[in-house]
Design a protein around this motif. Sequence first.
Motif, short mmCIF file in Angstrom:
data_model
loop_
_atom_site.label_atom_id
_atom_site.label_comp_id
_atom_site.label_asym_id
_atom_site.label_seq_id
_atom_site.Cartn_x
_atom_site.Cartn_y
_atom_site.Cartn_z
N LYS A 61 0.84 -1.20 0.00
CA LYS A 61 0.00 0.00 0.00
C LYS A 61 0.87 1.25 0.00
CE LYS A 61 -3.59 -2.26 2.75
NZ LYS A 61 -4.21 -2.42 4.03
N ASN A 62 0.30 2.35 -0.47
CA ASN A 62 0.97 3.64 -0.31
C ASN A 62 0.53 4.22 1.03
OD1 ASN A 62 2.53 4.17 -2.62
ND2 ASN A 62 0.62 4.28 -3.80
N VAL A 63 1.50 4.54 1.88
CA VAL A 63 1.15 5.03 3.21
C VAL A 63 1.83 6.37 3.45
CG1 VAL A 63 1.12 4.50 5.68
CG2 VAL A 63 1.14 2.62 4.03
N VAL A 64 1.07 7.36 3.89
CA VAL A 64 1.65 8.64 4.30
C VAL A 64 1.62 8.72 5.82
CG1 VAL A 64 1.34 11.15 4.35
CG2 VAL A 64 1.15 9.94 2.20
N VAL A 65 2.79 8.97 6.42
CA VAL A 65 2.90 9.11 7.87
C VAL A 65 3.01 10.60 8.18
CG1 VAL A 65 4.27 8.54 9.91
CG2 VAL A 65 4.09 6.88 8.04
N ILE A 66 2.09 11.11 8.98
CA ILE A 66 2.14 12.53 9.36
C ILE A 66 2.89 12.62 10.68
CG2 ILE A 66 0.79 14.62 9.85
CD1 ILE A 66 -1.58 13.22 8.38
N GLY A 67 4.10 13.18 10.62
CA GLY A 67 4.93 13.31 11.83
C GLY A 67 6.13 12.36 11.77
N GLY A 68 7.31 12.94 11.94
CA GLY A 68 8.54 12.14 11.86
C GLY A 68 9.29 12.12 13.17
N GLY A 69 8.57 12.09 14.31
CA GLY A 69 9.22 11.86 15.61
C GLY A 69 9.47 10.36 15.75
N ILE A 70 9.75 9.93 16.97
CA ILE A 70 10.06 8.51 17.19
C ILE A 70 8.91 7.61 16.70
CG2 ILE A 70 9.28 8.60 19.64
CD1 ILE A 70 12.05 6.34 18.27
N ILE A 71 7.67 8.06 16.93
CA ILE A 71 6.53 7.20 16.57
C ILE A 71 6.38 7.10 15.04
CG2 ILE A 71 4.02 6.87 16.84
CD1 ILE A 71 5.70 6.57 19.48
N TYR A 76 9.42 2.45 9.63
CA TYR A 76 10.38 1.33 9.60
C TYR A 76 9.65 -0.01 9.40
CZ TYR A 76 13.79 -2.09 11.26
OH TYR A 76 14.61 -3.19 11.34
N TYR A 77 8.64 -0.25 10.25
CA TYR A 77 7.96 -1.55 10.15
C TYR A 77 7.07 -1.62 8.91
CZ TYR A 77 9.93 -2.74 14.62
OH TYR A 77 10.84 -3.02 15.62
N LEU A 78 6.52 -0.49 8.49
CA LEU A 78 5.68 -0.49 7.28
C LEU A 78 6.52 -0.85 6.05
CD1 LEU A 78 3.53 2.68 8.04
CD2 LEU A 78 2.58 0.40 7.57
N GLN A 79 7.71 -0.23 5.93
CA GLN A 79 8.54 -0.54 4.75
C GLN A 79 9.03 -1.98 4.79
OE1 GLN A 79 12.10 -0.97 4.51
NE2 GLN A 79 12.32 -0.84 6.76
N LYS A 80 9.25 -2.51 5.99
CA LYS A 80 9.67 -3.92 6.10
C LYS A 80 8.59 -4.85 5.55
CE LYS A 80 13.68 -4.05 8.24
NZ LYS A 80 14.84 -4.51 7.49
N GLU A 81 7.32 -4.41 5.66
CA GLU A 81 6.20 -5.22 5.15
C GLU A 81 5.95 -4.97 3.66
OE1 GLU A 81 4.45 -7.70 6.47
OE2 GLU A 81 5.77 -7.52 8.21
N GLY A 82 6.80 -4.16 3.05
CA GLY A 82 6.70 -3.94 1.61
C GLY A 82 5.84 -2.76 1.18
N HIS A 83 5.42 -1.92 2.14
CA HIS A 83 4.61 -0.76 1.77
C HIS A 83 5.49 0.41 1.30
CE1 HIS A 83 1.27 -2.89 3.47
NE2 HIS A 83 1.84 -2.96 4.67
N GLN A 84 4.90 1.26 0.47
CA GLN A 84 5.59 2.48 0.01
C GLN A 84 5.29 3.59 1.00
OE1 GLN A 84 7.60 3.04 -2.69
NE2 GLN A 84 7.56 0.81 -2.77
N VAL A 85 6.31 4.12 1.66
CA VAL A 85 6.05 5.04 2.78
C VAL A 85 6.58 6.44 2.50
CG1 VAL A 85 6.27 5.37 5.27
CG2 VAL A 85 6.28 3.05 4.34
N THR A 86 5.78 7.42 2.88
CA THR A 86 6.19 8.84 2.81
C THR A 86 6.00 9.44 4.20
OG1 THR A 86 5.40 8.97 0.54
CG2 THR A 86 5.65 11.07 1.69
N ILE A 87 6.98 10.23 4.64
CA ILE A 87 6.86 10.92 5.93
C ILE A 87 6.79 12.43 5.68
CG2 ILE A 87 8.02 11.44 8.14
CD1 ILE A 87 9.31 8.71 8.05
N VAL A 88 5.78 13.07 6.24
CA VAL A 88 5.65 14.54 6.13
C VAL A 88 5.81 15.11 7.53
CG1 VAL A 88 4.27 16.43 5.20
CG2 VAL A 88 3.76 14.08 4.55
N ASP A 89 6.65 16.13 7.67
CA ASP A 89 6.81 16.74 8.99
C ASP A 89 6.96 18.25 8.84
OD1 ASP A 89 7.79 15.47 12.00
OD2 ASP A 89 8.01 17.61 11.64
N GLN A 90 6.30 18.97 9.71
CA GLN A 90 6.35 20.44 9.65
C GLN A 90 7.70 20.99 10.12
OE1 GLN A 90 3.11 21.64 12.18
NE2 GLN A 90 4.14 21.08 14.07
N SER A 91 8.48 20.16 10.79
CA SER A 91 9.78 20.62 11.31
C SER A 91 10.91 20.13 10.40
CB SER A 91 10.01 20.07 12.72
OG SER A 91 10.40 18.71 12.66
#
Length: 415
Positions: free
Chosen positions: A3-13, A19-34
Amino acid sequence: MSKNVVVIGGGIIGLCSAYYLQKEGHQVTIVDQSNLDAGASYVNAGYLSPSHIIPLSAPGVMKKGLKWMFDKSSPLYIKPRLNIDFLKWTWAFNKSCNQNHVDKVAPVIRDISVLSQELYTDIKAQEKFNFHYEKKGLLMLCQTEKMLEEEVHTAKLASQLGLSAREVSSEEIKVLDANVQIDALGAAYFECDQHTTPHEFMTEMKAYLRSVGVEFYPNEKVIDLEVSKNTISSIKTDKQVLKADEFVLAAGSWSDMLSKKLGIKLLLQAGKGYRINTEKDTGISIPAILCEAKVAVTPMNGFTRFAGTMEIAGINHNINKIRVDAIARAAKKYYPNVQLTEDEKGNAECGLRPVSPDGLPYIGKSQKCKNLTVAAGHAMMGWSMGTATGKLVSEIISEQKTSLELSSYHPDRKF
Ligand SMILES: Cc1cc2nc3c(=O)[nH]c(=O)nc-3n(C[C@H](O)[C@H](O)[C@H](O)COP(=O)(O)OP(=O)(O)OC[C@H]3O[C@@H](n4cnc5c(N)ncnc54)[C@H](O)[C@@H]3O)c2cc1C
């Protein structure tokens, strides 16, 4: 299915989810305001501490909070505000401050933090990361009989839950941490705890994620979500529109502002904390909490960190010098030879803990939205629960059996 997954927030969580999403083969994007280099996930005390089985919402805390409201240097400060979200949070927090609640959540906190410790160990081995990570336990240093009694009681509770914890005398403290003078009556020693140097893990994890194709959009704020039929079709940032199959809300203390747009009412308050670093050789080798002052001390890689205060006063990054001074004074009170300098205090930084009312994070999908997984509200335990939260997020999105039972973390739970 990928799946294509967008993660809002790039802190530890957010990073651990990616990390675990990409290990499962998903396409991951992280967006962070900082710029992805500051805030709670960088200034924290670095503890991986199953010992913290007692949530902030414990018996007597509300009373203490009220008393401390008028003390400018107190370790806990709840700023009274006529704001409906704050009032709802305070009501729910107060309702959770009882022994039944503590008994109910203590094993839940233990399970997620023990799993997290194991996963940090696995990541370090599997990815050949070098981040500083030690298992030296945590000393709860007490200067008063009353506090020692409370801490020893918690250690007994922790032992009953299978965690390694015991009382130690002032003599034994001297042997345990032999290269520094410590002024304490005694301590509870949680041998189960571990500690890390947070920015090292964050730096290695970001580099790893980039190397395996995770896309990063730093300095980009998510401002809106496009929803139809309980499903997010896209999110709007201040720079672009991003579409995805699934979204993860890991925006820390800001999470409720975005969830509100979906009708998901997360009760959440920002709890500001500060850290002071010193590169001088303090001689401290075992992490400690200075219990009466509520200051955390961590021997990190190349420096010692003193962290503390919980200021529930809305979202801002103002540095309150009075509270920073109080942390430095506490350091000297327990370690008479440790004197933090004006420069070190002047370089203090802060971060916002996302505080839920009951001491448990929100992890899971709300009834209100089919393709949003909430992962927020970890309060003072986000570092300890980071890897396990990321794994749970990935299991939810991958529709797998989850490593832990999720009902306690439900984002729609009632207080
Ligand atoms: C002084 C201090 C000491 C602590 N010590 C410990 C400890 O020893 N052990 C422990 O377990 N925990 C500790 N904690 C708590 C822990 O640090 C936090 O629980 C944890 O870092 C929270 O992580 P997070 O990813 O949820 O939030 P954050 O790290 O705050 O990350 C959220 C990210 O979301 C981004 N964001 C927010 N809104 C938007 C938006 N609209 N668009 C795009 N991006 C957005 C923010 O920029 C931020 O980078 C401590 C915290 C403090 C402050």
